[in-house]
Design a protein around this motif. Structure first.
Motif, PDB file in Angstrom:
ATOM      1  N   ALA A   3       0.818  -1.208   0.000  1.00 23.92           N
ATOM      2  CA  ALA A   3       0.000   0.000   0.000  1.00 23.92           C
ATOM      3  C   ALA A   3       0.855   1.262   0.000  1.00 23.92           C
ATOM      4  N   ILE A   4       2.150   1.127   0.332  1.00 24.03           N
ATOM      5  CA  ILE A   4       3.051   2.273   0.339  1.00 24.03           C
ATOM      6  C   ILE A   4       3.818   2.281  -0.968  1.00 24.03           C
ATOM      7  N   ARG A   5       3.469   3.234  -1.836  1.00 26.03           N
ATOM      8  CA  ARG A   5       4.134   3.328  -3.139  1.00 26.03           C
ATOM      9  C   ARG A   5       4.121   4.796  -3.562  1.00 26.03           C
ATOM     10  N   PRO A   6       4.982   5.186  -4.470  1.00 26.81           N
ATOM     11  CA  PRO A   6       5.018   6.587  -4.900  1.00 26.81           C
ATOM     12  C   PRO A   6       3.673   7.062  -5.414  1.00 26.81           C
ATOM     13  N   VAL A   7       3.356   8.338  -5.152  1.00 27.16           N
ATOM     14  CA  VAL A   7       2.090   8.902  -5.598  1.00 27.16           C
ATOM     15  C   VAL A   7       2.361  10.101  -6.493  1.00 27.16           C
ATOM     16  N   ALA A  19      -2.663   6.396   1.487  1.00 29.20           N
ATOM     17  CA  ALA A  19      -1.678   5.327   1.378  1.00 29.20           C
ATOM     18  C   ALA A  19      -1.255   4.817   2.752  1.00 29.20           C
ATOM     19  N   ILE A  20      -0.998   5.736   3.675  1.00 30.66           N
ATOM     20  CA  ILE A  20      -0.562   5.335   5.020  1.00 30.66           C
ATOM     21  C   ILE A  20      -1.720   4.692   5.778  1.00 30.66           C
ATOM     22  N   ARG A  21      -2.900   5.283   5.674  1.00 28.97           N
ATOM     23  CA  ARG A  21      -4.081   4.682   6.321  1.00 28.97           C
ATOM     24  C   ARG A  21      -4.307   3.257   5.842  1.00 28.97           C
ATOM     25  N   ASP A  22      -4.253   3.053   4.532  1.00 24.83           N
ATOM     26  CA  ASP A  22      -4.516   1.728   3.981  1.00 24.83           C
ATOM     27  C   ASP A  22      -3.468   0.720   4.438  1.00 24.83           C
ATOM     28  N   GLU A  61      -7.685  10.689  14.011  1.00 24.99           N
ATOM     29  CA  GLU A  61      -8.639   9.618  13.746  1.00 24.99           C
ATOM     30  C   GLU A  61      -8.349   8.350  14.540  1.00 24.99           C
ATOM     31  N   GLY A  62      -7.288   8.367  15.336  1.00 25.93           N
ATOM     32  CA  GLY A  62      -7.038   7.247  16.233  1.00 25.93           C
ATOM     33  C   GLY A  62      -6.199   6.115  15.678  1.00 25.93           C
ATOM     34  N   LEU A  63      -5.625   6.279  14.490  1.00 28.72           N
ATOM     35  CA  LEU A  63      -4.785   5.223  13.924  1.00 28.72           C
ATOM     36  C   LEU A  63      -3.312   5.410  14.278  1.00 28.72           C
ATOM     37  N   LEU A  64      -2.923   6.627  14.615  1.00 27.95           N
ATOM     38  CA  LEU A  64      -1.580   6.914  15.098  1.00 27.95           C
ATOM     39  C   LEU A  64      -1.676   7.612  16.448  1.00 27.95           C
TER      40      LEU A  64
END
Length: 218
Positions: A3-7, A19-22, A61-64
């Motif tokens: 899921a982490i790839r250049p955008v 990307a980081i969330r996914d 959002e509570g993911l980090l």
């Protein structure tokens, strides 16, 4: 971490966030893992600024979780937090169902049926990511047709917290949602029976609550 790839260079903050969330939801960045803006910026092909903005949103959002001048890391999966998120998201889905059912067109129903077919096939194959994506596509029809932007924003904000636990349960052999319940929901929508659709939506979210409360194997 697939899921982490250049955008690309458009909407960098949003695309870095997605990307980081996914990657967090998929477990590619595990609970407790320390994340560094410089590392992820390099992997995404971005400057550090949009990654920092994404971190701020993910903390909110509570993911980090972040301790200034010390660390930013992925939060653990906390059952109570997931239960709270599920209660809110379930209520929003009932709200959009009430609004959307009278507005649904034949094309909307076909999208829901096709999504449920993909969902059932993915569950059978044990493809958790495909199953959850199809589940999102099915329910997003009702969110979209309702036109309620506040409900849509609430669902988008809190669903990732739920998905992390759903994904774990699915991996343990659990069935994260029921294609049969989806079929009943679609048929209620097709017949314009708002009351039945609401009842089935509530049943779907009760089944999720049971999944949340299931003890961990360890």
């Amino acid at each position: 971490m697939e899921a982490i790839r250049p955008v690309g260079r458009t909407l960098l903050r949003d695309r870095a966030y997605e990307a980081i969330r996914d990657a967090i939801v998929a477990g590619e960045i595990e609970p407790g893992a320390v994340v560094r803006d410089a590392d992820l910026a390099e992997r995404l092909g971005l400057s550090r600024a949009p990654v920092r903005e994404a971190f701020s949103r993910l903390v909110d959002e509570g993911l980090l979780e972040s301790k200034p001048q010390s660390y930013t890391r992925v939060t653990p999966v906390v059952t109570a937090d997931v239960r709270d998120a599920a209660a809110v998201v379930g209520a929003m889905h009932e709200l959009v169902t009430r609004i959307a059912v009278p507005r649904l067109m034949a094309a909307d129903l076909e999208i829901m049926r096709a999504a449920n077919e993909r969902f059932a096939a993915a569950v059978t194959a044990g493809e958790v990511d495909l199953a959850l994506r199809a589940d999102d596509e099915l329910h997003d029809v009702l969110v979209r047709v309702s036109g309620n932007r506040a409900a849509a924003a609430t669902v988008a904000r809190y669903t990732p917290l739920i998905r992390r636990l759903e994904r774990r349960r699915f991996g343990e052999g659990g069935n994260c949602r029921s294609a049969g319940l989806h079929e009943r929901l679609i048929e209620a929508c097709a017949s314009g029976d708002t009351g039945a659709a609401l009842g089935i939506t509530a049943e779907i979210w009760r089944s999720l609550a049971e999944l949340v409360d299931r003890p961990d194997d360890d």
